[in-house]
Design a protein around this motif. Structure first.
Motif, PDB file in Angstrom:
ATOM      1  N   VAL A  10       9.102   0.263  11.099  1.00  0.00           N
ATOM      2  CA  VAL A  10       8.957   1.787  11.678  1.00  0.00           C
ATOM      3  C   VAL A  10       7.505   2.454  11.062  1.00  0.00           C
ATOM      4  N   MET A  11       7.000   3.098  11.953  1.00  0.00           N
ATOM      5  CA  MET A  11       5.653   3.956  11.425  1.00  0.00           C
ATOM      6  C   MET A  11       5.760   5.121  12.625  1.00  0.00           C
ATOM      7  N   ASN A  12       6.162   6.267  11.855  1.00  0.00           N
ATOM      8  CA  ASN A  12       6.050   7.363  12.936  1.00  0.00           C
ATOM      9  C   ASN A  12       4.657   8.119  12.981  1.00  0.00           C
ATOM     10  N   ASP A  13       4.340   8.954  13.927  1.00  0.00           N
ATOM     11  CA  ASP A  13       3.056   9.532  14.237  1.00  0.00           C
ATOM     12  C   ASP A  13       2.581  10.355  13.199  1.00  0.00           C
ATOM     13  N   VAL A  14       3.501  10.847  12.263  1.00  0.00           N
ATOM     14  CA  VAL A  14       2.859  11.752  11.017  1.00  0.00           C
ATOM     15  C   VAL A  14       2.345  10.943   9.979  1.00  0.00           C
ATOM     16  N   ALA A  15       2.959   9.585   9.920  1.00  0.00           N
ATOM     17  CA  ALA A  15       2.382   8.557   9.158  1.00  0.00           C
ATOM     18  C   ALA A  15       1.160   8.122   9.338  1.00  0.00           C
ATOM     19  N   TYR A  16       0.683   7.956  10.604  1.00  0.00           N
ATOM     20  CA  TYR A  16      -0.550   7.810  11.182  1.00  0.00           C
ATOM     21  C   TYR A  16      -1.643   9.027  10.983  1.00  0.00           C
ATOM     22  N   ARG A  17      -1.090  10.212  11.177  1.00  0.00           N
ATOM     23  CA  ARG A  17      -1.858  11.272  10.811  1.00  0.00           C
ATOM     24  C   ARG A  17      -2.351  11.421   9.281  1.00  0.00           C
ATOM     25  N   ILE A  18      -1.352  11.175   8.691  1.00  0.00           N
ATOM     26  CA  ILE A  18      -1.721  11.555   7.224  1.00  0.00           C
ATOM     27  C   ILE A  18      -2.517  10.388   6.694  1.00  0.00           C
ATOM     28  N   LEU A  19      -2.578   9.295   6.889  1.00  0.00           N
ATOM     29  CA  LEU A  19      -3.231   8.106   6.712  1.00  0.00           C
ATOM     30  C   LEU A  19      -4.563   7.913   7.348  1.00  0.00           C
ATOM     31  N   GLY A  20      -4.774   8.891   8.434  1.00  0.00           N
ATOM     32  CA  GLY A  20      -6.163   8.752   9.017  1.00  0.00           C
ATOM     33  C   GLY A  20      -6.125   7.770   9.942  1.00  0.00           C
ATOM     34  N   ASN A  78       7.588  14.382   7.476  1.00  0.00           N
ATOM     35  CA  ASN A  78       7.063  13.442   6.531  1.00  0.00           C
ATOM     36  C   ASN A  78       6.776  12.088   7.230  1.00  0.00           C
ATOM     37  N   GLY A  79       5.982  11.568   6.632  1.00  0.00           N
ATOM     38  CA  GLY A  79       5.462  10.002   7.230  1.00  0.00           C
ATOM     39  C   GLY A  79       6.379   9.264   6.822  1.00  0.00           C
ATOM     40  N   VAL A  80       6.933   8.270   7.705  1.00  0.00           N
ATOM     41  CA  VAL A  80       7.800   7.161   7.266  1.00  0.00           C
ATOM     42  C   VAL A  80       6.981   6.015   7.780  1.00  0.00           C
ATOM     43  N   LEU A  81       7.226   4.997   6.688  1.00  0.00           N
ATOM     44  CA  LEU A  81       6.780   3.683   7.021  1.00  0.00           C
ATOM     45  C   LEU A  81       7.889   2.635   6.357  1.00  0.00           C
ATOM     46  N   ALA A  82       8.391   1.911   7.243  1.00  0.00           N
ATOM     47  CA  ALA A  82       9.368   0.850   6.800  1.00  0.00           C
ATOM     48  C   ALA A  82       8.816  -0.649   7.263  1.00  0.00           C
ATOM     49  N   VAL A  83       9.115  -1.508   6.275  1.00  0.00           N
ATOM     50  CA  VAL A  83       8.696  -2.862   6.482  1.00  0.00           C
ATOM     51  C   VAL A  83       9.806  -3.632   6.327  1.00  0.00           C
ATOM     52  N   THR A  84       9.876  -4.991   6.866  1.00  0.00           N
ATOM     53  CA  THR A  84      10.766  -5.809   6.785  1.00  0.00           C
ATOM     54  C   THR A  84      10.481  -6.596   5.482  1.00  0.00           C
TER      55      THR A  84
END
Length: 401
Positions: free
Chosen positions: A65-75, A52-58
């Motif tokens: 955190v922003m993993n490669d799957v998140a980048y790919r899904i969001l284009g 899964n895409g993972v995006l974590a913000v403070t």
């Protein structure tokens, strides 16, 4: 003089704690810190290997955190230097995702297993939003877990379309002969009258209109029957450039092109597609015909193709497999499509044209589905309409019922 041996230090027993009843009990050992014994980098590898895409913000809005799957899904292009950058800057081209993340600090009830269609890419994502809290209960950040559901939605829509086609096919088969036979009789009798009333110009004009309308009605009946009939693909390796060239010629024979300029951008290294050449020609012929009709004699139609890497994870329950894809965009600078029309544009018998049958784009959708591909339409802010067709270079093409 011999050196005396050092006296061994006496081992202290655990300090006893006297209870209120006078009995002593040993002091409790300190709890083991969280993460003790876990190898360095384990949590990093854990996040980066999630499907899964993972995006974590403070709390102050910076990406943690922003993993490669998140980048790919969001284009988006993966860039690890984005860590520490405000998410509004990194995701500025995805404002709908920014709104979701911002809601983590404003909403009292956060969405769980919600869905969103990204306007910029047309993808559908399923997501869960949660808050990150410290041991004191203070909100220190937010996490967004999401997954690409585009293929899942497409498969569900394909099943719904199959159900509609099954019902429509039964109706069409029942009325086809009842309609075709009278139309054929009208056309034949009008032709006989036309030959007998050669001297009457008014009669000739009326009979020409009758024959024309009868042929048009018969063509619609044939088109309906072709639409509800299952597609049996005759698969072979074909060049996309040959298909596009033939499609442009066929579209010009259907609709006057006028002053419309057609631009085709096909990379030389583009891989051949495993598909049905006749069906793919019809697919792009319908798209070009649709564009020529919308342009009304002037404008630009642009086709751009590119090869995409395969999806890393095939959808569970589907018959597709990971592999390279060919993405083709057909865009024009015509009047565009209204927002309330886009969701229905591929529905059978839906049309905004005075004399359209409403089957052109529905047939396009059916051909794309038969090739295990996907298609979406958008109206760019600059105007016009853009169709994006994504086809696998090779796939499991089965009978589409």
């Amino acid at each position: 003089m011999p050196i005396p041996k050092p006296r061994a230090a006496a081992r202290r027993a655990p300090r006893a704690v006297v209870s209120s009843r006078g009995k002593s009990r040993p002091k409790k050992a300190e709890p083991t810190p969280a993460g003790a014994g876990v190898p360095d980098g384990f949590y990093h590898d854990l996040v980066w290997n999630l499907r899964n895409g993972v995006l974590a913000v403070t709390r102050d809005g910076r990406i943690a955190v922003m993993n490669d799957v998140a980048y790919r899904i969001l284009g988006l292009t993966s860039d690890h230097s984005d860590i520490g950058i405000p998410y509004t800057q990194v995701l500025k081209e995805r404002p709908d995702v920014c709104r979701i993340v911002a809601g983590a600090f404003d909403l009292s009830h956060l969405p769980n297993r919600a869905e969103l269609r990204l306007k910029s890419t047309g993808k559908v994502i399923g997501y869960t939003l949660s808050q990150v809290r410290s041991q004191e209960g203070e909100i220190t950040g937010a996490t967004l877990f999401f997954k690409d559901l585009t293929r899942v939605e497409q498969l569900e829509e394909r099943e719904r379309l199959r159900d509609r086609l099954a019902a429509l096919g039964e109706m069409a088969a029942a009325i086809a002969h009842e309609v075709k036979n009278p139309l054929a009789g009208i056309e034949v009798m009008a032709g006989i009258l036309k030959r007998q009333l050669v001297e009457s110009e008014d009669a000739q004009s009326i009979l020409r209109d009758i024959i024309k309308e009868a042929k048009m009605a018969n063509a619609i009946v044939i088109e309906v029957l072709d639409f509800v009939r299952p597609i049996r693909l005759q698969v072979e390796r074909i060049s996309l450039s040959d298909v596009v060239r033939d499609a442009i010629s066929m579209a010009e024979s259907h609709v006057p092109r006028g002053e419309v300029r057609v631009e085709v951008v096909l990379p030389e290294h583009l891989a051949p597609i495993q598909g049905d050449p006749h069906q793919l020609r019809q697919l792009f012929t319908n798209l070009f015909t649709n564009a020529f009709e919308a342009m009304t004699g002037t404008g630009i139609v642009r086709l751009v193709a590119q090869q995409l890497p395969g999806e890393e994870e095939p959808t569970a329950g589907s018959d597709t497999h990971a592999g390279p894809m060919i993405q083709v965009e057909v865009a024009d600078n015509g009047p565009g499509v209204a927002a309330d029309v886009i969701d229905r544009i591929f529905s059978p018998f839906f049309t905004t044209k005075p004399q359209g049958s409403g089957l052109g784009l529905a047939i396009v959708r059916k051909i794309v589905d038969a090739h295990d591909g996907r298609i979406d339409v958008s109206a760019p802010p600059t105007g016009g309409t853009r169709f994006r067709v994504t086809l696998p270079v090779s796939g499991s093409h089965e009978l589409f019922r």
